[in-house]
Scaffold this active site. Structure first.
Site, short mmCIF file in Angstrom:
data_model
loop_
_atom_site.label_atom_id
_atom_site.label_comp_id
_atom_site.label_asym_id
_atom_site.label_seq_id
_atom_site.Cartn_x
_atom_site.Cartn_y
_atom_site.Cartn_z
N ASP A 188 0.83 -1.20 0.00
CA ASP A 188 0.00 0.00 0.00
C ASP A 188 0.87 1.26 0.00
O ASP A 188 0.36 2.37 -0.12
CB ASP A 188 -0.99 0.00 1.16
CG ASP A 188 -0.34 -0.07 2.53
OD1 ASP A 188 0.90 -0.13 2.62
OD2 ASP A 188 -1.09 -0.07 3.53
N SER A 189 2.20 1.07 0.05
CA SER A 189 3.15 2.16 -0.16
C SER A 189 3.01 2.73 -1.57
O SER A 189 3.54 3.81 -1.86
CB SER A 189 4.59 1.69 0.07
OG SER A 189 4.82 0.45 -0.57
N ASP B 69 -0.90 -6.19 -0.17
CA ASP B 69 -1.35 -5.47 1.02
C ASP B 69 -2.85 -5.24 0.98
O ASP B 69 -3.40 -4.83 -0.05
CB ASP B 69 -0.66 -4.10 1.11
CG ASP B 69 0.50 -4.09 2.07
OD1 ASP B 69 0.57 -4.98 2.95
OD2 ASP B 69 1.35 -3.18 1.97
N LYS C 47 -1.40 -9.41 2.99
CA LYS C 47 -0.74 -8.92 4.21
C LYS C 47 -1.64 -7.89 4.86
O LYS C 47 -2.23 -7.06 4.18
CB LYS C 47 0.62 -8.31 3.91
CG LYS C 47 1.33 -7.77 5.17
CD LYS C 47 2.77 -7.34 4.89
CE LYS C 47 2.89 -6.00 4.22
NZ LYS C 47 2.41 -4.88 5.10
N GLU D 245 -2.02 -5.38 8.69
CA GLU D 245 -1.34 -4.84 9.86
C GLU D 245 -2.12 -5.13 11.14
O GLU D 245 -3.35 -5.16 11.13
CB GLU D 245 -1.18 -3.32 9.72
CG GLU D 245 -0.32 -2.89 8.55
CD GLU D 245 -0.19 -1.38 8.42
OE1 GLU D 245 0.45 -0.94 7.45
OE2 GLU D 245 -0.72 -0.64 9.27
N GLU E 258 8.53 -3.99 11.37
CA GLU E 258 8.97 -2.71 10.83
C GLU E 258 9.44 -1.77 11.92
O GLU E 258 8.73 -1.48 12.88
CB GLU E 258 7.83 -2.04 10.04
CG GLU E 258 8.25 -0.70 9.45
CD GLU E 258 7.29 -0.15 8.40
OE1 GLU E 258 7.54 0.98 7.91
OE2 GLU E 258 6.29 -0.82 8.08
#
Length: 269
Positions: free
Chosen positions: A49-50, A88, A118, A120, A187
């Site tokens: 998602d970066s 993501d 993925k 978070e 991270e």
């Protein structure tokens, strides 16, 4: 000697951890760079998602949508033959509701062709992870600095320096493993904590700004290629300076067009 794998799968990553072979992971967001990164031998490609930052120019990862992530992932998948492609789940596509999380995952898998997702978070997303895995989709976890929660943290500083947060991170990592995650991204946490988590877990850990004692490393492709020179955290190693190369190349092209040097006789029909 490193073993040659015809195709990287979640099972292969587990085997790599058990054999002490480090896992390489980079982001990619489009067909061309996905194809090149895959051809170079990367183990895992993260459609991150970066993309919200490096492709769309947003300040955070929050604005990117599920439709946009599916677009980027489907573009990458068409260029990949070897790597495991992890997608993501964007902000708002899984938090607080396990049915929403499963619906979002099914869309990602069916419409993009990705191999895994993925997301978070720790204990608070356990139910969503279990529901996704029950549908047969592999899940990678993400702990430490979780960019989708940036407004809660208020800073991109190193996480889990304090003992209480470090203990929660280790506890969350064990929850993610128990829930069925095949790997966990760590991270921007202290190297010693990352080492402790890596030793405690039987599944692979992938670090970004988490020191050398994890099972693998991930960087944002545009950062390590020097396409984003304004971003220079301590953990980033630049392997090229493509911004300078592109500026020089485009400058030469502009000069050649203006001077009528391009196209020449060999470059026309």
């Amino acid at each position: 000697m490193e073993k040659a794998y015809p195709k990287i799968t979640t099972r292969v990553l587990q085997e790599m951890k058990e054999n002490g072979e480090k896992i390489s992971m980079l982001t990619a967001y489009d067909y061309t760079l996905g194809r090149i990164v895959d051809a170079a031998g990367i183990d895992v490609i993260l459609v991150g998602d970066s993309a919200s930052n490096v492709m769309a120019g947003h300040e955070t990862t929050l604005p990117i949508t599920l439709d946009q992530m599916i677009y980027h992932a489907s573009s990458v998948i068409r260029g990949v033959n070897h790597a495991l492609v992890v997608v993501d789940m964007p902000f708002g596509s899984y938090q607080g509701n396990s049915k929403t999380a499963l619906d979002s995952t099914i869309r990602i898998m069916k419409e993009s062709g990705g191999h895994a997702v993925k997301l978070e978070g720790g204990a608070e997303v356990k139910e969503s992870i279990e529901r996704i895995i029950s549908a047969g989709v592999p899940v990678m976890g993400h702990l430490g600095l979780t960019p989708q929660s940036i407004y809660k943290f208020g800073t991109y500083n190193v996480r889990a320096r304090e003992e209480a947060e470090a203990e929660k991170l280790l506890s969350d990592a064990l929850v993610l493993q128990q829930a069925g995650c095949f790997a966990v991204v760590l991270e921007k946490i202290p190297a010693q904590l990352a080492e402790k988590v890596t030793k405690e877990l039987s599944i692979p850990t992938i670090g970004i700004g988490a020191g050398p004692y994890v099972d693998g490393q991930v960087l944002v492709l545009h950062d390590m290629l020097g396409l984003n020179k304004a971003f220079h955290p301590r953990f980033l190693r630049r392997y090229a300076n493509l911004e300078d190369i592109i500026i020089e190349a485009v400058g030469h092209y502009v000069t050649d067009v203006k001077s009528k040097d391009f196209p020449n006789e060999k470059e026309q029909y």
